[in-house]
Write a protein that holds these residues in place. Structure first.
Motif, PDB file in Angstrom:
ATOM      1  N   ARG A   1       0.720  -1.210   0.015  1.00  0.00           N
ATOM      2  CA  ARG A   1       0.090   0.004  -0.192  1.00  0.00           C
ATOM      3  C   ARG A   1       0.812   1.261   0.008  1.00  0.00           C
TER       4      ARG A   1
ATOM      5  N   TYR B   1       2.083   1.612  -3.517  1.00  0.00           N
ATOM      6  CA  TYR B   1       1.139   2.281  -4.461  1.00  0.00           C
ATOM      7  C   TYR B   1       1.008   3.868  -4.042  1.00  0.00           C
TER       8      TYR B   1
ATOM      9  N   GLY C   1     -11.409   4.046  -0.243  1.00  0.00           N
ATOM     10  CA  GLY C   1     -11.584   2.738  -0.206  1.00  0.00           C
ATOM     11  C   GLY C   1      -9.953   2.322  -0.084  1.00  0.00           C
TER      12      GLY C   1
ATOM     13  N   GLU D   1      -8.305  -0.357  -2.029  1.00  0.00           N
ATOM     14  CA  GLU D   1      -7.766  -1.079  -3.006  1.00  0.00           C
ATOM     15  C   GLU D   1      -6.638  -0.372  -3.667  1.00  0.00           C
ATOM     16  N   PRO D   2      -5.875  -0.935  -4.370  1.00  0.00           N
ATOM     17  CA  PRO D   2      -4.618  -0.391  -4.957  1.00  0.00           C
ATOM     18  C   PRO D   2      -4.861   0.940  -5.585  1.00  0.00           C
ATOM     19  N   GLU D   3      -5.889   0.873  -6.568  1.00  0.00           N
ATOM     20  CA  GLU D   3      -6.360   2.042  -7.032  1.00  0.00           C
ATOM     21  C   GLU D   3      -6.637   3.359  -6.153  1.00  0.00           C
ATOM     22  N   ASP D   4      -7.194   2.894  -5.205  1.00  0.00           N
ATOM     23  CA  ASP D   4      -7.403   3.922  -4.032  1.00  0.00           C
ATOM     24  C   ASP D   4      -5.827   4.593  -3.566  1.00  0.00           C
TER      25      ASP D   4
ATOM     26  N   SER E   1     -15.465   3.962   5.574  1.00  0.00           N
ATOM     27  CA  SER E   1     -14.477   3.235   5.126  1.00  0.00           C
ATOM     28  C   SER E   1     -13.393   4.081   4.426  1.00  0.00           C
TER      29      SER E   1
END
Length: 728
Positions: free
Chosen positions: A412, A415, A610, A612-615, A680
């Motif tokens: 994380r 990323y 969120g 997720e990796p995109e977040d 979240s």
């Protein structure tokens, strides 16, 4: 009160609140006995102890101790307060819990020449709760080269002299004396209930008989010989069949040693001492015993060293630390012969020119400009967890998964760094007029391909205007002068985060900053005390003149003075952290973070919706946008990464630090509450904003060829070299 006697060796403890004791005190004063009462000063000093003692100790009126041989009464604190204050400076070489454990020991010392130094050192350090001293001899003038007695003690029994000195040190320590020394008839009651026997007598028959008795009763025996610091340990408590004196005397009969002359003792003594290992001066002197010397020589310094060595051995024994049977020489002469100049510390105050940086900054063409902008992106520990492929058509940004750390849970943090790199690439492309579409994770078959950006003909003036700031961006870890952020600054920072799909939470002085600083400091302490996190933290540091500076954090950027850098080297020692963790201490380890947050103008916390990796990519882009915008407003920016940052559930936190997983959960919950973050929302990065002077040094980056995909092997090898060159 009867007149003092020659064998008086205990302090008489008197409580002036008790009628009989009050009457005794009046009689002593009337008889001309001196009274020294500084209990008020002792109580005042007791009140300064950290942590502060309870009121029951502070309010204890204490007692009066009468020393007959000095015809003096001395005011002392009560037993608990006295011991706590007298031994306070032992901490943490001896912790309070260890001190209590040692206080349960009963130690016997036989032979009060070397034994005087031993007994006094044991009392000095509080290493036992009871002492038994045995010696039949009296102090002679020739003893005053090594026994810390005085001419007032001549003719007084050696065990009494030692007991008096200990009583004047600690009137509460239980000391019994055996002025007749030990015989085959008296040594059994002497050894009853002993935990450790220290044998320092001259009589060979008594030496042998004591060891036979100690072996039968499972009592460990310690001896120090005052030549080359020889310590002898016989663990009869662990080895009931061990031969006495390690078998050096063979099959012995104690009766054979009775009434031997000094000259006749010498051969046996030399076997015990291992003649080939004697110092040259002692060996030569042994030849002269009975000729030009009355007996073997002993020096006061060697005897004092013996006291220290026995005390150290007894500490280990009493605390259950490793102390096998055997012997060792702690030879000060040898150590002094090996004197050498210390290693000169590496200079850290002279900035180095990064030639590669200069060449890269001057690179021409849109592709080179984009590539260089990526290179200037921040990453945790400056590990630069990316590989880049750039050509005239666009770029591919890859995750380098091998470049990770324990805190980079599920990559994380990587990323977030890649999101910052992608933001920089877009800004550079916009400034060069080649901005095109961006795709995140375009190929499911290639999960480490994080993003592609196609070069086009587009631009974005809002992005492009930040190009100079992107290249100038740096970390400023310096202390600042807290000042309010302007309304325009707050608005710009929030807009920067929102534009990248993130959100911003500001904590300022008086509105949560101080509380957040305490939480971040507590998290830093846990990072120091967790072995894997500690090792990786110090692997991130790069020292000029020793390490490659292309990765890691250049220590010159930490804003530390010489004293702080010295403390940093201590904090880098894993065995020191292990002790602090065992003791439940180390709260000062978070002080630097606490102090830096206190001197900040705000904490800027970037969150995403969120996990997720995109977040996290969006969070990284938002954090970089906020960072750049803050510097454009004249602020210094310093990322602060609490251990719990990327630990989103119990399993994550257990992987970060199994020992402190629950504490990490509590800190994370409290930090989110301080931010007002719920649901979240996930924290991507925490930035410390300050009004601080510019830092003179920026951490360097890997050469461009190393960050390109085609140079992956070279990058990995270079990183391994970097890691191997760091402490821990």
């Amino acid at each position: 009160m009867s007149a003092p006697t020659d064998d008086a060796h205990r302090a008489v403890l008197l409580d002036e609140r008790v009628a009989a004791d009050a009457q005794t005190l009046r009689r002593l004063r009337d008889g001309g006995v001196a009274v020294l009462d500084r209990r008020d000063a002792q109580r005042a000093e007791l009140a300064t102890v950290v942590p502060r003692p309870g009121d029951s100790l502070l309010d204890d009126p204490g007692l009066l101790a009468y020393y007959p041989w000095r015809r003096t009464v001395v005011g002392v604190l009560g037993p608990q307060a006295f011991r706590l204050l007298r031994l306070d400076r032992n901490r943490n070489k001896i912790t309070r819990a260890e001190q209590q454990q040692l206080a349960r020991l009963t130690v016997g010392v036989v032979g009060l020449s070397v034994g005087h130094a031993v007994a006094h050192t044991l009392a000095l350090e509080g290493l036992c709760g009871a002492l038994r001293l045995a010696d039949f001899d009296t102090v002679d003038l020739s003893n005053l080269n090594r026994i810390p007695a005085t001419v007032f003690d001549l003719g007084v029994n050696k065990s009494v002299v030692a007991a008096r000195r200990i009583a004047e040190l600690d009137p509460y320590l239980q000391v019994t004396v055996h002025q007749g020394g030990l015989t085959s008839e008296t040594m059994e009651p002497f050894c009853d209930g002993l935990d450790v026997l220290v044998e320092e007598c001259d009589s060979l028959d008594i030496k042998v008989l004591l060891r036979e008795l100690a072996r039968a009763r499972g009592i460990p025996v310690l001896m120090e010989t005052s030549d080359r610091g020889l310590l002898d340990v016989e663990r009869f408590d662990l080895e009931p069949d061990r031969p006495i004196f390690h078998g050096l005397l063979g099959q012995v009969d104690a009766r054979a040693f009775v009434d031997l002359s000094t000259k006749d003792k010498a051969p046996h003594v030399m076997r015990i001492l291992d003649a080939p290992a004697l110092s040259s001066r002692m060996a030569a002197s042994m030849v002269e015993v009975g000729q030009s010397l009355t007996t073997w020589p002993q020096l006061g310094g060697d005897v004092a060293l013996g006291g220290a060595v026995i005390a150290t051995a007894l500490r280990r024994l009493g605390l259950g630390q490793p102390l096998p049977s055997g012997r060792v020489r702690i030879d000060v002469e040898d150590q002094l012969a090996a004197l050498a100049a210390p290693t000169v510390a590496l200079p850290v105050d002279e900035p180095e020119l990064d030639a590669t940086e200069s060449q890269d900054a001057g690179a021409t063409g849109a592709a080179a400009a984009v590539r260089h902008a990526i290179r200037r992106a921040p990453s945790g520990g400056n590990i630069q967890p990316w590989r880049v492929e750039v050509d005239e058509n666009g770029l591919q940004l890859h995750l380098a998964p091998e470049r990770t750390t324990t805190m980079d849970v599920a990559h994380r943090g990587s990323y977030v760094a890649l999101g910052a790199a992608l933001y920089n690439a877009r800004v550079a492309a916009a400034a060069a007029g080649v901005l095109g579409p961006v795709e995140l994770f375009p190929d499911p078959a290639a999960p480490n391909l994080v993003a592609t950006m196609h070069f086009g003909t587009g631009s974005d003036p809002q992005l492009a205007r930040h190009a100079p700031a992107v290249l100038a961006r740096s970390t400023n870890r310096g202390h600042g002068q807290p000042q309010p952020l302007s309304p325009q600054c707050r608005e710009d920072l929030a807009d920067a985060a929102i534009a990248e799909g993130a959100a911003l939470h500001l904590l300022e002085p008086g509105s949560g900053l101080e509380a957040a600083g305490e939480l971040l400091a507590a998290a830093d302490r846990l990072r120091y005390l967790t072995p894997a996190l500690h090792r990786e933290m110090f692997a991130e540091l790069s020292w000029p003149g020793r390490d490659t500076l292309d990765v890691g954090i250049d220590v010159r950027t930490l804003g530390l003075d010489e004293a702080d850098l010295t403390r940093l080297t201590i904090a880098g020692r894993p065995e020191v952290m292990e002790l602090l963790e065992q003791w439940g201490q180390g709260h000062a380890l978070g002080e630097d973070t606490r102090d830096r947050v206190r001197t900040s103008s705000a904490l800027a916390v970037v969150t995403v919706a969120g996990a997720e990796p995109e977040d996290f990519l969006r969070g990284g882009a938002g954090a970089e946008a906020v960072w750049v915008r803050a510097e454009e407003h004249g602020l210094g920016v310093h990322p602060v990464s609490p251990v719990f940052l990327f630990g989103l559930d119990a399993a994550d936190r257990d992987g970060l630090s199994a020992t402190f997983a629950d504490e990490l959960a509590d800190l994370q919950t409290a930090f989110r509450a301080e931010l007002g973050v719920g649901g979240s929302a996930v924290v991507a990065l925490v930035l410390r904003l300050s009004h601080a002077a510019a830092t003179p040094v920026r951490s360097r980056r890997l050469a461009l060829r190393s960050a390109q995909r085609g140079a992956a092997d070279g990058l990995e090898n270079g990183y391994a070299e970097y890691r191997d060159g760091h402490p821990g």
